[in-house]
Design a protein around this motif. Structure first.
Motif: not given
Length: 293
Positions: A222-223, A257-262, A280-286
């Protein structure tokens, strides 16, 4: 060092060159119905072989020059299979030979980045064995990311004068990874995005609103994007002893607004704003920060 980091390290300033091996196809694309006001844009064609890196990402090799390049923003291009039917980027297979149509502008890096692709057409299905001749090249360009390091990113955009890639500031993260069989979590405590001196933040220098992409070196979940007025931050800085003393709560940000694809975030950026992209990644957030002067 993985492929994305290698690209950023070499292409941070976004110098531009014409794509190697491209030749004008003689086709002109006109915009507008009034012939007197038509704006013609020459398109360029090249032929390339499809490869897949160890993480599944695409790499193309120009068949005239043997030059490898990354088809950034390929999700925005029209892609056609051998039968002419529309397909997705993930349907492109190692060994496919494709005809690439685009603006011919490639970032000066190794491998190059080609953000201006408009069409990809499979002209020869080939076979995985055909791509095997590039196994050594693939091995050189890819190594598994260090699991202890947070995901990296590059901000890519194109203006009338240049295609640019810059590395945003990594501004805080929470990152979990396994070490010696144990899960470990690292938390980087950093200043709020508004409490950083503007001179210490990478700057996307543009004259008007444009669409940009944030390319990540791994898939994200997510973003969210927030921006603050640089004029408001400057005014608050004048009243404070230093940027770190700014009352961040007094500077509410605007959601963008932002779109996330992969592994690609697409958003609009415009001058006069400071942006924070939290991924947000599987390992955490940056969080990644950049400004647009």
């Amino acid at each position: 060092m993985n492929l994305r980091i290698a690209i950023i390290a070499l292409a941070c300033l976004g110098a531009v060159v014409g794509i190697a091996g491209c030749a004008a196809n003689g086709t002109k694309r006109a915009e507008g119905s009034d012939a007197g006001q038509q704006k013609e844009q020459q398109e360029l064609e090249s032929t390339a072989m499809v490869l897949r890196l160890s993480d599944g990402s695409l790499l193309l090799v120009d068949q005239d020059t043997e030059t490898p390049f990354v088809p950034t923003a390929i999700g925005d291009a029209e892609i056609a299979g051998i039968d002419g039917a529309a397909i997705a980027p993930e349907d492109l297979e190692p060994g496919n030979v494709v005809r690439i149509t685009g603006n011919g502008i490639m970032l000066e890096s190794y491998p190059g980045q080609y953000p201006g692709i408009t069409r990809v057409e499979v002209i020869d299905e080939g076979a995985p064995e055909d791509a095997a001749v590039y196994d050594e090249l693939v091995a050189q360009l890819w190594s598994e990311p260090d699991p202890s390091q947070p995901a990296s990113a590059s901000l890519d955009y194109t203006t009338d004068l240049a295609a640019v890639s810059l590395m945003p500031l990594t501004n805080g993260f929470t990152w979990s990874f396994k070490e010696d069989g144990q899960m470990r979590t690292v938390v980087a405590d950093v200043p709020h995005p508004t409490q950083i001196s503007r001179d210490d933040i990478p700057d996307a220098r543009i004259d008007s609103e444009i669409e940009a992409t944030l390319a990540l070196d791994r898939s994200a979940r997510s973003v969210s994007v927030t921006r603050w007025s640089e004029d408001d931050i400057a005014a608050a800085t004048e009243k404070a002893a230093s940027p770190s003393d700014i009352d961040a709560d007094a500077l509410p940000g605007q959601q963008v607004e932002a779109a996330l694809v992969d592994s690609t975030v697409t958003l609009a950026i415009e001058p006069g704003w400071r942006y924070c992209v939290k991924v947000t990644f599987g390992e955490g957030t940056v969080s990644y920060v950049f400004t647009v002067r």
